[in-house]
Scaffold this active site. Structure first.
Site, PDB file in Angstrom:
ATOM      1  N   GLY A  72       0.778  -1.240   0.000  1.00 60.82           N
ATOM      2  CA  GLY A  72       0.000   0.000   0.000  1.00 60.82           C
ATOM      3  C   GLY A  72       0.802   1.279   0.000  1.00 60.82           C
ATOM      4  O   GLY A  72       0.378   2.283  -0.568  1.00 60.82           O
ATOM      5  N   ASP A 131       1.220   3.461   4.536  1.00 64.91           N
ATOM      6  CA  ASP A 131       0.045   4.136   3.993  1.00 64.91           C
ATOM      7  C   ASP A 131      -0.976   4.419   5.095  1.00 64.91           C
ATOM      8  O   ASP A 131      -1.552   5.495   5.146  1.00 64.91           O
ATOM      9  CB  ASP A 131      -0.588   3.319   2.848  1.00 64.91           C
ATOM     10  CG  ASP A 131      -0.849   1.868   3.232  1.00 64.91           C
ATOM     11  OD1 ASP A 131      -0.429   1.437   4.332  1.00 64.91           O
ATOM     12  OD2 ASP A 131      -1.472   1.148   2.429  1.00 64.91           O
ATOM     13  N   ASP A 134      -3.525   1.326  11.691  1.00 63.98           N
ATOM     14  CA  ASP A 134      -4.835   0.956  12.207  1.00 63.98           C
ATOM     15  C   ASP A 134      -4.644   0.543  13.676  1.00 63.98           C
ATOM     16  O   ASP A 134      -4.515   1.384  14.558  1.00 63.98           O
ATOM     17  CB  ASP A 134      -5.349  -0.174  11.311  1.00 63.98           C
ATOM     18  CG  ASP A 134      -6.799  -0.504  11.518  1.00 63.98           C
ATOM     19  OD1 ASP A 134      -7.619  -0.057  10.712  1.00 63.98           O
ATOM     20  OD2 ASP A 134      -7.122  -1.227  12.473  1.00 63.98           O
ATOM     21  N   THR A 135      -4.560  -0.769  13.941  1.00 66.45           N
ATOM     22  CA  THR A 135      -4.307  -1.196  15.323  1.00 66.45           C
ATOM     23  C   THR A 135      -2.923  -0.768  15.799  1.00 66.45           C
ATOM     24  O   THR A 135      -2.685  -0.629  17.003  1.00 66.45           O
ATOM     25  CB  THR A 135      -4.380  -2.733  15.457  1.00 66.45           C
ATOM     26  OG1 THR A 135      -3.341  -3.325  14.674  1.00 66.45           O
ATOM     27  CG2 THR A 135      -5.727  -3.263  15.010  1.00 66.45           C
ATOM     28  N   GLY A 136      -2.011  -0.606  14.860  1.00 68.42           N
ATOM     29  CA  GLY A 136      -0.629  -0.245  15.213  1.00 68.42           C
ATOM     30  C   GLY A 136       0.306  -1.435  15.322  1.00 68.42           C
ATOM     31  O   GLY A 136       1.515  -1.274  15.464  1.00 68.42           O
ATOM     32  N   LEU A 139       3.339  -1.694  12.668  1.00 72.58           N
ATOM     33  CA  LEU A 139       4.456  -0.777  12.906  1.00 72.58           C
ATOM     34  C   LEU A 139       5.163  -1.065  14.218  1.00 72.58           C
ATOM     35  O   LEU A 139       6.382  -0.916  14.315  1.00 72.58           O
ATOM     36  CB  LEU A 139       3.965   0.669  12.876  1.00 72.58           C
ATOM     37  CG  LEU A 139       3.792   1.231  11.479  1.00 72.58           C
ATOM     38  CD1 LEU A 139       3.306   2.664  11.537  1.00 72.58           C
ATOM     39  CD2 LEU A 139       5.111   1.163  10.703  1.00 72.58           C
ATOM     40  N   LYS A 163      -5.559   6.014  11.813  1.00 70.10           N
ATOM     41  CA  LYS A 163      -6.893   5.839  12.405  1.00 70.10           C
ATOM     42  C   LYS A 163      -6.681   5.687  13.902  1.00 70.10           C
ATOM     43  O   LYS A 163      -6.673   4.561  14.418  1.00 70.10           O
ATOM     44  CB  LYS A 163      -7.541   4.552  11.876  1.00 70.10           C
ATOM     45  CG  LYS A 163      -8.306   4.694  10.602  1.00 70.10           C
ATOM     46  CD  LYS A 163      -9.033   3.376  10.326  1.00 70.10           C
ATOM     47  CE  LYS A 163      -9.612   3.332   8.952  1.00 70.10           C
ATOM     48  NZ  LYS A 163     -10.202   2.017   8.653  1.00 70.10           N
ATOM     49  N   ASP A 195      -5.896  -0.511  -0.599  1.00 66.13           N
ATOM     50  CA  ASP A 195      -6.869  -1.353  -1.301  1.00 66.13           C
ATOM     51  C   ASP A 195      -8.064  -1.693  -0.430  1.00 66.13           C
ATOM     52  O   ASP A 195      -8.019  -1.596   0.796  1.00 66.13           O
ATOM     53  CB  ASP A 195      -6.211  -2.666  -1.728  1.00 66.13           C
ATOM     54  CG  ASP A 195      -5.942  -3.576  -0.533  1.00 66.13           C
ATOM     55  OD1 ASP A 195      -5.390  -3.073   0.480  1.00 66.13           O
ATOM     56  OD2 ASP A 195      -6.298  -4.772  -0.595  1.00 66.13           O
ATOM     57  N   ARG A 201      -6.773   0.465  -5.505  1.00 61.91           N
ATOM     58  CA  ARG A 201      -5.457   1.032  -5.162  1.00 61.91           C
ATOM     59  C   ARG A 201      -5.067   2.163  -6.106  1.00 61.91           C
ATOM     60  O   ARG A 201      -4.325   3.063  -5.753  1.00 61.91           O
ATOM     61  CB  ARG A 201      -4.368  -0.037  -5.262  1.00 61.91           C
ATOM     62  CG  ARG A 201      -4.304  -1.034  -4.134  1.00 61.91           C
ATOM     63  CD  ARG A 201      -2.975  -1.776  -4.178  1.00 61.91           C
ATOM     64  NE  ARG A 201      -3.022  -3.068  -3.539  1.00 61.91           N
ATOM     65  CZ  ARG A 201      -2.774  -3.281  -2.247  1.00 61.91           C
ATOM     66  NH1 ARG A 201      -2.491  -2.277  -1.457  1.00 61.91           N
ATOM     67  NH2 ARG A 201      -2.820  -4.493  -1.742  1.00 61.91           N
TER      68      ARG A 201
HETATM   69  C1  PRP Z   1      -2.229  -2.545   5.917  1.00 54.13           C
HETATM   70  C2  PRP Z   1      -1.422  -1.263   6.013  1.00 54.13           C
HETATM   71  C3  PRP Z   1      -0.494  -1.516   7.161  1.00 54.13           C
HETATM   72  C4  PRP Z   1      -1.335  -2.392   8.067  1.00 54.13           C
HETATM   73  C5  PRP Z   1      -1.925  -1.554   9.158  1.00 54.13           C
HETATM   74  O1  PRP Z   1      -1.495  -3.474   5.187  1.00 54.13           O
HETATM   75  O2  PRP Z   1      -0.713  -1.026   4.819  1.00 54.13           O
HETATM   76  O3  PRP Z   1       0.689  -2.178   6.786  1.00 54.13           O
HETATM   77  O4  PRP Z   1      -2.393  -2.967   7.271  1.00 54.13           O
HETATM   78  O5  PRP Z   1      -2.672  -2.332  10.046  1.00 54.13           O
HETATM   79  P1  PRP Z   1      -2.350  -2.429  11.597  1.00 54.13           P
HETATM   80  O6  PRP Z   1      -1.981  -1.058  12.090  1.00 54.13           O
HETATM   81  O7  PRP Z   1      -3.655  -2.937  12.174  1.00 54.13           O
HETATM   82  O8  PRP Z   1      -1.237  -3.425  11.779  1.00 54.13           O
HETATM   83  P2  PRP Z   1      -2.092  -4.774   4.503  1.00 54.13           P
HETATM   84  O9  PRP Z   1      -1.763  -5.945   5.361  1.00 54.13           O
HETATM   85  O10 PRP Z   1      -3.545  -4.557   4.193  1.00 54.13           O
HETATM   86  O11 PRP Z   1      -1.220  -4.909   3.185  1.00 54.13           O
HETATM   87  P3  PRP Z   1      -1.189  -4.077   1.818  1.00 54.13           P
HETATM   88  O12 PRP Z   1      -0.496  -2.784   2.101  1.00 54.13           O
HETATM   89  O13 PRP Z   1      -0.416  -4.973   0.917  1.00 54.13           O
HETATM   90  O14 PRP Z   1      -2.615  -3.878   1.353  1.00 54.13           O
END
Ligand code: PRP
Length: 221
Positions: A72, A131, A134-136, A139, A163, A195, A201
């Protein structure tokens, strides 16, 4: 860090971008509304580039090592690198990594797989480019891996979207995001590399998706 732009659920649309609000007919069923226009994104990316350059100015001859999280973040990372160039920033090196998360429990082990070759990490200053946070968990794990296992000198984080309302409680204080483009509400978003079940995307702007459309297709975002 400059103040993060907070995006309301009703979206953030510049007058000159109203064309983007009337999406191509074939996309209309998939999209709920325009959240962030391409013009607003471009302006914010330039702002983030300025913030990053100001922080690395001390040693501007050194290349800035980006760690771009596939897939992403690639669109954002490309735009960010070009914005840093336009603002006379340091040279950029592109490094890519893939993560997959399983489950949503910080206490369980092995919930985030980290894949990819990052040959030179030890002693380096790294900037992770994401990109969306979310939950973190992703990272949190990636930063721990680069800092503690691979012995990077420093690991900063730049994300286009955050978020914050979705953050795991145990990460609210500890996961520090150095550069954030926009805080978005807790809705499914897509576009600009992000996506929804691999759809959308390629959109040059960010939308909230029509969840009912994807539920009907049995493809959840
Ligand atoms: C998404 C985004 C982050 C992760 C965030 O990746 O790009 O890497 O989820 O979520 P979190 O904070 O809850 O861990 P995804 O796994 O959808 O892969 P992509 O970028 O290939 O779509």
């Amino acid at each position: 860090m400059n103040s993060v732009v907070k995006v309301p659920e009703t979206g953030l649309i510049h007058d000159e971008d109203t064309g983007e609000a009337s999406f191509r007919a074939d996309l209309q069923p998939q999209i709920s509304r325009l959240l962030i226009s391409s013009t607003v994104i471009a302006e914010r990316v330039m702002g983030l580039a300025g913030d990053i350059i100001a922080d690395v100015r001390r040693d501007s001859s050194k290349a800035l090592q980006l760690v771009i999280v596939l897939k992403g973040a690639t669109v954002f990372a490309n735009a960010l690198a070009q914005a840093i160039f336009r603002r006379n920033g340091p040279p950029i090196r592109f490094n890519y990594i893939k993560t997959s998360s399983y489950g949503r429990d910080l206490s369980s082990s092995g919930h985030v797989d980290i894949m990819g070759q990052l040959p030179y990490v030890r002693g380096r200053d790294l900037l992770i480019v994401e990109d969306i946070v979310d939950t973190g968990l992703t990272l949190h794990e990636l930063r721990r891996y680069l800092r503690d296992e691979r012995k990077a000198a420093s690991v900063s984080i730049c994300t286009l979207l955050d978020k914050p309302t979705r953050r795991l409680p145990e990460l609210r204080q500890t996961l520090k995001l150095d550069y954030v483009g926009f805080n978005v509400p807790d809705v499914f978003v897509a576009g600009y590399g992000i996506d929804c079940a691999e759809h959308l995307r390629e959109l040059p702007f960010i939308v909230s998706v029509n969840e009912a459309f994807f539920a009907q297709k049995q493809e959840s975002c």
